[in-house]
Design a protein around this motif. Structure first.
Motif, mmCIF file in Angstrom:
data_model
loop_
_atom_site.group_PDB
_atom_site.id
_atom_site.type_symbol
_atom_site.label_atom_id
_atom_site.label_comp_id
_atom_site.label_asym_id
_atom_site.label_seq_id
_atom_site.Cartn_x
_atom_site.Cartn_y
_atom_site.Cartn_z
ATOM 1 N N SER A 1 0.819 -1.213 0.000
ATOM 2 C CA SER A 1 0.000 0.000 0.000
ATOM 3 C C SER A 1 0.849 1.257 0.000
ATOM 4 O O SER A 1 0.395 2.319 -0.394
ATOM 5 N N GLY A 2 2.111 1.140 0.449
ATOM 6 C CA GLY A 2 3.006 2.280 0.406
ATOM 7 C C GLY A 2 2.579 3.425 1.279
ATOM 8 O O GLY A 2 2.836 4.568 0.975
ATOM 9 N N GLY A 3 1.949 3.127 2.382
ATOM 10 C CA GLY A 3 1.538 4.203 3.276
ATOM 11 C C GLY A 3 0.050 4.456 3.189
ATOM 12 O O GLY A 3 -0.471 4.779 2.129
ATOM 13 N N VAL A 4 -0.632 4.248 4.296
ATOM 14 C CA VAL A 4 -2.089 4.422 4.325
ATOM 15 C C VAL A 4 -2.451 5.354 5.478
ATOM 16 O O VAL A 4 -1.899 5.232 6.573
ATOM 17 N N VAL A 5 -3.342 6.266 5.223
ATOM 18 C CA VAL A 5 -3.840 7.150 6.271
ATOM 19 C C VAL A 5 -5.360 7.197 6.169
ATOM 20 O O VAL A 5 -5.909 7.361 5.077
ATOM 21 N N TRP A 6 -5.998 6.995 7.271
ATOM 22 C CA TRP A 6 -7.444 7.197 7.365
ATOM 23 C C TRP A 6 -7.666 8.218 8.461
ATOM 24 O O TRP A 6 -7.100 8.097 9.552
ATOM 25 N N ALA A 7 -8.441 9.193 8.186
ATOM 26 C CA ALA A 7 -8.657 10.248 9.181
ATOM 27 C C ALA A 7 -10.109 10.687 9.149
ATOM 28 O O ALA A 7 -10.763 10.649 8.099
ATOM 29 N N LYS A 8 -10.592 11.080 10.279
ATOM 30 C CA LYS A 8 -11.959 11.576 10.378
ATOM 31 C C LYS A 8 -11.972 12.723 11.373
ATOM 32 O O LYS A 8 -11.318 12.650 12.415
ATOM 33 N N LEU A 9 -12.666 13.748 11.024
ATOM 34 C CA LEU A 9 -12.723 14.929 11.890
ATOM 35 C C LEU A 9 -14.166 15.389 12.031
ATOM 36 O O LEU A 9 -14.888 15.505 11.037
ATOM 37 N N ASN A 10 -14.567 15.599 13.251
ATOM 38 C CA ASN A 10 -15.856 16.226 13.530
ATOM 39 C C ASN A 10 -15.591 17.390 14.465
ATOM 40 O O ASN A 10 -15.139 17.186 15.597
ATOM 41 N N ALA A 11 -15.800 18.566 13.972
ATOM 42 C CA ALA A 11 -15.431 19.745 14.754
ATOM 43 C C ALA A 11 -16.639 20.643 14.950
ATOM 44 O O ALA A 11 -17.372 20.928 14.004
ATOM 45 N N GLY A 12 -16.818 21.061 16.172
ATOM 46 C CA GLY A 12 -17.840 22.066 16.431
ATOM 47 C C GLY A 12 -17.455 23.389 15.799
ATOM 48 O O GLY A 12 -18.221 23.989 15.042
ATOM 49 N N GLU A 13 -16.223 23.792 16.059
ATOM 50 C CA GLU A 13 -15.712 25.019 15.446
ATOM 51 C C GLU A 13 -14.222 24.864 15.189
ATOM 52 O O GLU A 13 -13.502 24.292 16.011
ATOM 53 N N ILE A 14 -13.785 25.357 14.063
ATOM 54 C CA ILE A 14 -12.368 25.441 13.741
ATOM 55 C C ILE A 14 -12.105 26.860 13.265
ATOM 56 O O ILE A 14 -12.814 27.378 12.405
ATOM 57 N N GLU A 15 -11.088 27.441 13.838
ATOM 58 C CA GLU A 15 -10.745 28.798 13.436
ATOM 59 C C GLU A 15 -9.242 28.902 13.296
ATOM 60 O O GLU A 15 -8.495 28.454 14.166
ATOM 61 N N ALA A 16 -8.806 29.432 12.190
ATOM 62 C CA ALA A 16 -7.380 29.643 11.970
ATOM 63 C C ALA A 16 -7.172 31.067 11.490
ATOM 64 O O ALA A 16 -7.894 31.549 10.621
#
Lengths: 1035, 120
Positions: free
Chosen positions: A529-544
């Motif tokens: 697979s040469g590198g696998v990433v699974w990610a999940k994000l649930n955010a109420g608020e994100i501010e940058a």
């Protein structure tokens, strides 16, 4: 019956009395100390070489009842040796011995019923040469002469029922070994029996104060020792068996049970011992540590209660070690060892077991049932096992900690410029080996845990992170991978508030956010697979935010990401991202973007045939969108976009680098910008596109009073950018109202090179796009161009490679029905071609002059006519960049025809009428008018045309220059006069000169007598008119 | 008196006759082929009866030249300028001189034009 018992009792009493009397006589009369003491002294002189003092020797019965005993008082053996600690080798206030004489005499059994020594001392000494002070026995020369029986005991049975010492001080000094040992107040009891090879013994030390030193090293001092050791010894097998033997030092007791055997054949000691100890004070144990090794524990201040139990089984030899199974428990411990650990530890409690033979790595194991400790503001505990103690240490621990981070700031290197505060608590499970840590073999480790950060903040140089509360769960490896291959590790961060920042740069904040990440082992190059990433994000608020220039805000954001192959340098990784938000707001400098409910998927993958070239897929929808750049704004009610994009980085042109296929569906757009006076409203756009074609299914645009609807397709887009083909397009343009000037502003400059690109404002000449072939079928209900208005406009607009043609546009204006063919070509910025082919039918001449004032300049006599006619004109010229005509290129041809026109009364007419002697009552009506004129450079040539008026017929011709000078001729070919007259009119409008002249065209309308010049003029008129009329298209 | 009138009429008739029978000049149209210039105005005549004209004073070059057809019959030089948008602009001139290097003509309004040949 009572009498019988009474008599028997009396008999026994009498017998007892007799015995007692006999014993009394023996003790006090026969064997008195005065008689026995000399006997013993004499015997001592026979067997001892040292000075012997014996106070008294007496026979005892009642004190040793029911046995007879021999009691020696004040025994003192004196053997002065130079260097010895005392001249007295042995002394005792009292020695009592009870021996079973009958058994010794009759059965050769040594039965010692009791030997007791009270209040004595022993001082043994060996000098540096090995000579001792206790070698006091007279050599037994007779024994030398008799054959010695070394194979057996001198007695058939030995039974020592009790040997006791009471308050005996023992001192032993061996200067040859530099050893000193001593016991004060030794109170002990020894009993035992020996039958054949079996020895049963019981040693009990009730009190002993021990001192022991080797050289200057004192190993024991004031060590209060007690023992209760029952033992069975088999002398032939040299097996010792202990049963609940108790040993104690300074109150610390240990219980021993089991066997110890000296295997003389195997030259090893075989043990099977169990021990138990309880409630040992560690401080007391530490106090027992000899001063010589105190250096090893210097600085260590440890307290607490320990207990231990265990077994030692197996053989001990040069090659073998017994297997030890040791359990150690600790309670309420404290530790201060600041050299190794900067904080004091308290509440140390542990239950640890060690199983090992100190050799067998596989069998050795340390079990930590529990271990816990606290610092002033932190605590931790752990449990588990530690294996392979002698090779690659393997641990399997479950650890829980509650850490106040600031306590451990001393562990942070000062030059790292790191600070941290807050609290970290949680549990970590670890199963790994020391070598895995050293080699950082994360793929072989087993780690999992859950950490909670409360009011945590940390800074590193200019970077900072802080959280009010965040929970971090991690597991390595990941047993429940959400994506195949992502089984290496999983991390979940659940934060109520998290902020990361870089000083004077950016700040990112997360509120009520759950982030889950699962990854493969990127260091393992063998993974397909040469590198696998699974990610999940649930955010109420994100501010940058980045300084005050940029800000991104996301509310209720949900994002999932799948990525594979990102560690494979031979191909583009495959990334799939799905996202949805309630709100997105972004600001950068003067750009603001706000989007409601954006959602979609974005995926990137390598192309099948070009693994290093990416292939993108976008599927995006959003609700309301609003954006502004400075004063410019853009808004959309709904937007849907789906596109597959193929990248080819080898291409130079940005369009060729990113080839897209998909569709756009947009509703209720609105754009305002300062460069465009009116807002641009876009009710809808629906468009399919691929690299070669754009298919506009529906697009509507509204600018101020103008509205446009455009449908059609744009083809050869890819070929156009590859310079293989013209960009072709065919569109249907519909509008209820169109402002042509605004449309030109919107499309100006497309396709121009950068140096020639036009501004969005039509500040320079409008440059027609090059390299394209676009056909626009127009159906416009009403259009305006400046002040002019046209309706029912139908025709085609073609833009082809720098040429724009309005082809056969038919429309109606208030003045006439019209047909217009217009051409605009822009070969150069300062050389612009403009051509018109204009046909106006049923037009009021007066209105014609209003619409096209230039006609008045070309043919000024028209202003004298009133009425309807038809007007055809073709005119073209090149202009400079400011649209000033280049007069040398001006060409034009026109034909005008009218009937029943009225010649407007005026000074000119009056002058003409006067010259021609018109009837003053004549109505100024012109029956017919048919004329052609041409424009060439600055010359406007009016070809001879006939005017019928009153009783006159006249032919008019002439030249009119753009400098407003005239040169006309009127031939009066029919009049009441018998002669044909002519008049020349020349000069300027302000200075006209009328001269009678020869009738130049007397026979022009008389074919039989027409001259060549007249014929030529008529032919030229025919050429002009037919060429013009040939362009008229029928509806 | 009758004789006088007769001679007068005869003279007038002879003059009139001689005038109407004036023979026009005839020029070799081959001499017209090539490029002619008058100031900044250029005319280029091609043997197939076509040509182009331009005026460099207004940033118009030869490649920007506008087309026309031409005929030269005796001294009658006719230009028909062809408009791109449709339509023709005829111009008639009377040639007064045509040599290998000089071209002169005038129109019906007495305006004279003089050119010298630039190239063949």
């Amino acid at each position: 019956m009572k009498k019988v018992f009474k008599r028997l009792a009396l008999a026994l009493l009498a017998l007892l009395l007799i015995v007692l009397i006999s014993v009394g006589i023996a003790v006090w009369v026969v064997f008195t100390p005065e008689r026995l003491t000399p006997i013993v002294r004499n015997q001592a002189l026979k067997y001892l070489t040292c000075k012997t003092d014996i106070g008294a020797v007496e026979l005892t019965f009642f004190s040793t009842f029911p046995q007879f005993g021999l009691k020696v008082s004040n025994l003192n053996l004196v053997n002065p040796v130079t260097g010895a600690q005392s001249d007295t080798l042995f002394n005792a206030n009292e020695i009592v011995g009870i021996i079973d004489i009958v058994a010794l005499y009759k059965r050769n059994e040594l039965v010692v019923n009791e030997v007791s020594v009270a209040n004595g001392s022993i001082n043994a000494y060996i000098d540096t040469l090995g000579a001792s002070n206790f070698s006091i026995a007279v050599p037994d020369t007779a024994a030398v002469e008799e054959p010695a029986d070394t194979s057996g005991m001198p007695f058939s049975f030995i039974d020592i029922e009790r040997v006791s010492l009471q308050d005996v001080d023992v001192s032993f000094v061996d200067k040859s070994q530099a050893m000193q040992a001593g016991v004060k107040g030794l109170t002990t009891t020894i009993s035992g029996s020996l039958a054949a090879d079996d020895l049963k013994a019981h040693l009990k030390v009730d009190k002993a104060n021990v001192f022991f030193a080797l050289g200057k090293d004192v190993f024991a001092k004031d060590l209060n020792v007690s023992m209760d050791v029952p033992a069975e010894v088999n002398l032939s097998t040299q097996l010792v068996k202990l049963t609940n033997a108790e040993l104690a030092a300074n109150g610390m007791a240990v219980t021993l049970s089991g066997t110890v055997q000296n295997d003389t054949i195997g030259k090893r000691i075989v043990t099977d011992i169990r021990y138990d100890l309880a409630n040992w004070s560690i401080a007391d144990v530490m106090a027992l540590i000899p001063a010589s090794v105190q250096g090893y524990v210097k600085g260590i201040d440890v307290t607490g209660i320990v207990a231990s139990s265990g077994t030692v089984k197996g053989a001990y030899s040069q090659t073998e070690m017994p297997f030890m199974d040791i359990r150690l428990q600790m309670q309420d411990g404290t530790l201060k060892y600041y050299e190794a650990f900067p904080l004091p530890l308290s509440n140390i409690n542990g239950d640890i077991s060690l199983s090992t033979d100190l050799k067998d790595d596989a069998a050795s194991i340390l079990r930590i049932a529990s271990f816990s400790a606290s610092t002033p503001r932190s605590s931790f505990q752990t449990s588990g096992t530690v294996n392979h103690l002698f090779s690659d240490i393997s641990i399997d621990l479950t650890s829980t900690a509650n850490v106040t981070v600031s306590e451990f700031k001393s562990y942070i290197l000062k030059d790292m410029n790191v600070t941290a505060t807050g609290n970290v608590s949680g549990t970590v499970k670890s199963k790994l080996t020391l070598s895995q840590i050293e080699k950082m073999q994360l793929d072989k480790m087993r780690l999992s845990g859950s950490l909670t950060l409360n009011n945590f903040s940390a800074t590193y140089d200019s970077l900072a992170v802080k959280t009010s509360q965040s929970k971090v769960n991690f597991v390595l490896p990941n047993p429940n991978a959400s994506l195949k291959g992502a089984g290496f590790a999983a991390v979940t961060i659940n934060t109520k508030g998290l902020e990361a920042s870089k000083i004077d740069d950016f700040t990112a904040r997360l509120l009520n956010t759950l982030v889950s990440v699962e990854v493969s082992n990127v260091t393992d190059e063998s993974q397909k697979s040469g590198g696998v990433v699974w990610a999940k994000l649930n955010a109420g608020e994100i501010e940058a935010t980045q300084k005050s220039n940029a800000r991104v805000f996301l509310k209720n954001a949900s994002l999932s990401l799948n990525a594979t192959g990102f560690a494979d340098s031979t191909r583009i990784p495959s990334v799939s991202c799905t996202f949805s938000l309630d709100t997105l707001f972004a600001r950068m400098d003067t750009l603001d973007v706000a989007i409601a409910n954006p959602a979609g998927t974005l995926s990137i993958a390598a192309q099948k045939d070009s693994p290093k070239q990416p292939e993108l897929s976008v599927d995006y929808t959003s609700g309301k969108l609003f954006s502004n750049i400075g004063s410019a704004t853009a808004g959309i009610t709904r937007l849907a976009l789906k596109a597959d994009v193929i990248n080819d980085s080898s291409q130079q042109d940005i369009f060729l680098q990113w080839m897209a296929k998909g569709f756009i569906d947009m509703e209720q757009g609105r754009i305002t910008t300062s460069s465009i006076l009116y807002p641009i409203e876009i009710p809808s756009i629906k468009m399919d596109f691929d690299p070669e074609n754009f298919n506009i299914k529906e697009s509507k645009l509204r600018i101020d009073r103008s509205d446009f609807s455009l449908k059609g397709s744009l083809n050869n887009v890819l070929s156009y950018f590859r310079h293989d083909s013209l960009l072709r397009g065919s569109f249907l343009f519909e509008s209820t109202k169109t402002d042509l000037v605004q449309l030109m502003v919107l499309t100006s400059g497309i396709g121009e090179t950068e140096a020639e690109s036009a501004d969005t404002v039509l500040s320079g000449p409008y440059m027609v796009p090059k390299g394209i072939d676009l056909l626009l079928q127009a159906n416009i209900a009403e259009a305006t161009f400046g002040d002019e208005t046209a309706s029912n406009i139908k025709g085609e607009l073609r833009v082809k490679d720098g040429l724009m043609v309005l082809d056969g546009f038919r429309f109606t204006t208030p003045a006439a029905r019209m047909q217009l063919t217009a051409m605009y070509r822009t070969p150069r910025k300062n050389h612009l071609f403009l051509g018109l082919n204009y046909h106006m039918l049923d037009i009021e001449i007066e209105r014609l002059l209003q619409m096209i004032p230039q006609v008045d300049s070309m043919m000024p006599m028209l202003r004298s006519f009133k009425g309807k006619g038809e007007f055809h004109i073709a005119v073209e010229t090149y202009t400079d960049s400011l649209y000033n005509p280049k007069k040398s290129t001006l060409r034009g041809a026109s034909s005008i025809k009218g009937n029943n026109l009225v010649l407007m009364d005026g000074e000119t007419f009056t002058e003409i009428a006067k010259t021609l002697r018109f009837d003053k009552k004549t109505e100024n009506r012109v029956d017919s008018l048919s004329a052609e004129f041409t424009i060439f450079k600055q010359e406007i040539d009016i070809y001879p045309f006939l005017i019928v008026m009153d009783k006159y017929k006249a032919v008019v011709e002439g030249r009119h220059n753009l400098d407003m000078s005239f040169n006309y001729h009127i031939s009066l070919i029919d009049s009441p006069l018998p002669i044909k007259l002519g008049v020349d009119i020349s000069g300027t409008m302000n200075n006209l000169k009328f001269r009678p002249a020869k009738c130049k065209y007397a026979n022009m309308y008389r074919p039989a007598s027409r001259r060549a010049v007249e014929s030529r003029q008529l032919e030229l008129r025919r050429i002009i008119r037919e060429a013009l009329l040939s362009n008229i298209r029928e509806d | 008196m009758k004789r006088i009138i007769f001679y007068l009429v005869a003279c007038i008739s002879i003059v009139a006759f001689m005038t109407s029978c004036e023979k026009e000049d005839e020029f070799d149209q081959a001499l017209l082929y090539g490029k002619w210039v008058s100031g900044t105005v250029y005319y280029k005549y091609i043997s197939n009866g076509t040509g182009t004209t331009w005026d460099t004073s207004e940033d118009v070059n030869e490649e920007d030249g506008q087309p026309f057809t031409w005929t030269l019959v005796q001294a009658d030089l006719t230009h028909i300028h062809i408009m791109t948008v449709g339509g023709n602009v005829p111009k008639y001139y009377k040639v007064t001189e045509l040599t290998a290097s000089t071209l002169k003509y005038e129109d019906d309004f007495g305006v004279s034009y003089s050119f010298i040949k630039v190239t063949q």
